[in-house]
Scaffold this motif. Structure first.
Motif, short mmCIF file in Angstrom:
data_model
loop_
_atom_site.label_atom_id
_atom_site.label_comp_id
_atom_site.label_asym_id
_atom_site.label_seq_id
_atom_site.Cartn_x
_atom_site.Cartn_y
_atom_site.Cartn_z
N ARG A 1 -38.61 70.05 68.23
CA ARG A 1 -39.44 71.19 68.62
C ARG A 1 -38.56 72.39 68.99
O ARG A 1 -38.87 73.53 68.64
CB ARG A 1 -40.31 70.80 69.82
N ALA A 2 -37.47 72.14 69.69
CA ALA A 2 -36.56 73.23 70.07
C ALA A 2 -35.88 73.81 68.84
O ALA A 2 -35.66 75.02 68.75
CB ALA A 2 -35.54 72.73 71.08
N ASP A 3 -35.53 72.95 67.88
CA ASP A 3 -34.97 73.44 66.61
C ASP A 3 -35.98 74.36 65.91
O ASP A 3 -35.61 75.43 65.39
CB ASP A 3 -34.64 72.27 65.69
N ALA B 1 -32.68 80.00 61.67
CA ALA B 1 -32.55 78.72 60.95
C ALA B 1 -31.21 78.57 60.24
O ALA B 1 -30.56 77.51 60.36
CB ALA B 1 -33.70 78.57 59.96
N PRO B 2 -30.73 79.56 59.48
CA PRO B 2 -29.42 79.38 58.81
C PRO B 2 -28.28 79.19 59.80
O PRO B 2 -27.38 78.37 59.56
CB PRO B 2 -29.25 80.67 58.01
N HIS C 1 -32.33 77.60 70.79
CA HIS C 1 -32.73 76.19 70.88
C HIS C 1 -32.98 75.81 72.34
O HIS C 1 -34.01 75.17 72.65
CB HIS C 1 -31.62 75.32 70.27
N GLU C 2 -32.08 76.19 73.22
CA GLU C 2 -32.26 75.85 74.64
C GLU C 2 -33.45 76.59 75.23
O GLU C 2 -34.18 76.04 76.06
CB GLU C 2 -30.98 76.18 75.43
N LEU D 1 -31.83 68.50 59.86
CA LEU D 1 -31.75 69.42 58.72
C LEU D 1 -33.02 69.35 57.87
O LEU D 1 -33.48 70.38 57.34
CB LEU D 1 -30.53 69.10 57.86
N HIS D 2 -33.57 68.16 57.74
CA HIS D 2 -34.80 68.00 56.95
C HIS D 2 -35.94 68.84 57.56
O HIS D 2 -36.71 69.48 56.82
CB HIS D 2 -35.19 66.53 56.90
N HIS D 3 -36.06 68.83 58.89
CA HIS D 3 -37.12 69.59 59.54
C HIS D 3 -36.86 71.09 59.51
O HIS D 3 -37.79 71.88 59.74
CB HIS D 3 -37.30 69.12 60.99
#
Length: 330
Positions: free
Chosen positions: A258-260, A269-270, A167-168, A319-321
């Protein structure tokens, strides 16, 4: 050349953990890019930059022939964002970070190698730092700083720690980190001048109250005339400053999403969803503790206006994204 696709995990694999066996890193041609979020962030800082330029020019006028040199020096000072010694000073003095110990490096570097290998990024481009904190958090700053809290490093399994670092890394790859610091740096003179004027105005207002309502009215008239002259001269541009905090917060929330997505696209993702759940639980525990401290009375919910100033999206939005990346492949 695009980075290689992340290796598929075994169906029964525990997603909290990942393999960190060292392997060849396929470096992509483009290590960084400036996405729309970074560009939007810089554009939103433009009014602050112009205000700071006005302040710097005004101050430099007192230095005669050296004034132009001072203005030019301030304009080129933004390159310090990418200057490693300056970044180290920012990490230590402003962010409260430190270099990892050898034992901490043994923990971090294999995970970081896996993240950068999946991203096709040269890991040595960035520096890993540690924050002595018991919070679950991490930070990307300047051009090369990736910081993680001691708690995150010690408490998270390798897969979840990789998701946090990915993410970072997404903030760096997208240009979010350097654009934010650059905007903040060039807005600083204007902010300092505003704080000085506000403090001076408070002092003058308190002194004027001693001389009855006439003194207060005179002060308000002078400051009102100054404000009107400034707004009319700059074609109303200073009024945009009032809306900037909300616009910058909206851009910051977009940068987090965007980072997610960057971390999710690398196969984390999990793990990232699990980390977000932990963050949500920590927030709920803090709210319960604050409620207990308040005698059991529920704390007032944040107003809609205050939510617009939040730099991070709420738990459910993030979480939705992530849902498209969490769906099983068919």
């Amino acid at each position: 050349m695009a980075p290689p696709a992340p290796p598929a995990a075994a169906p029964d694999a525990d997603h909290r953990y990942i393999s960190t066996d060292q392997r060849r890193v396929h470096i992509s041609a483009h290590q960084r890019r400036t996405d729309a979020t970074a560009v939007g962030n810089l554009l939103l800082y433009l009014p602050n930059f112009l205000a700071s330029l006005f302040v710097v020019t005004l101050v430099s006028a007192f230095f005669g022939g050296l004034g132009l040199i001072l203005v030019l020096a301030w304009l080129v000072s933004g390159v310090l964002v990418f200057h490693r010694p300056t970044e180290s000073a920012v990490a230590r003095r402003l962010l409260g970070l430190r270099y990892p110990t050898p034992q901490e490096r043994e923990r971090l570097e294999p995970v970081w190698r896996e993240v950068t290998a999946r991203a096709g990024v040269e890991g040595r481009t960035y520096e890993l730092w540690i924050e002595d904190s018991d919070d679950l958090n991490a930070v990307a700053a300047a051009g090369h700083i990736v910081g993680v809290t001691r708690f995150s490093m010690n408490a998270l399994p390798s897969g979840e720690l990789a998701a946090v670092l990915a993410h970072e890394l997404g903030h760096h790859v997208g240009g979010h980190a350097w654009s934010s610091l650059l905007g903040y740096w060039y807005a600083l003179p204007g902010r300092i001048a505003w704080r000085v004027m506000r403090a001076f105005g408070r002092i003058v207002f308190k002194v004027s109250r001693v001389f009855s309502c006439f003194g207060v009215g005179f002060v308000l008239l002078v400051f009102g005339a100054f404000a009107f002259a400034t707004i009319s001269t700059l074609y109303g541009l200073p009024l945009l400053v009032l809306a900037l905090p909300y616009a910058l917060a909206a851009v910051s929330r977009r940068a987090e999403l965007r980072a997610d997505q960057h971390a999710a696209a690398l196969g984390f993702a999990p793990m990232l969803a699990t980390v977000l759940d932990k963050l949500h639980q920590a927030d709920q525990q803090q709210a319960l503790a604050a409620r207990a401290h308040n005698g059991g009375v529920p704390l007032q919910e944040p107003s809609a206006l205050s939510k617009l100033l939040s730099s991070h999206p709420d738990h459910h939005t993030r979480l939705h994204h992530l849902q498209p990346y969490l769906q099983p492949s068919r």
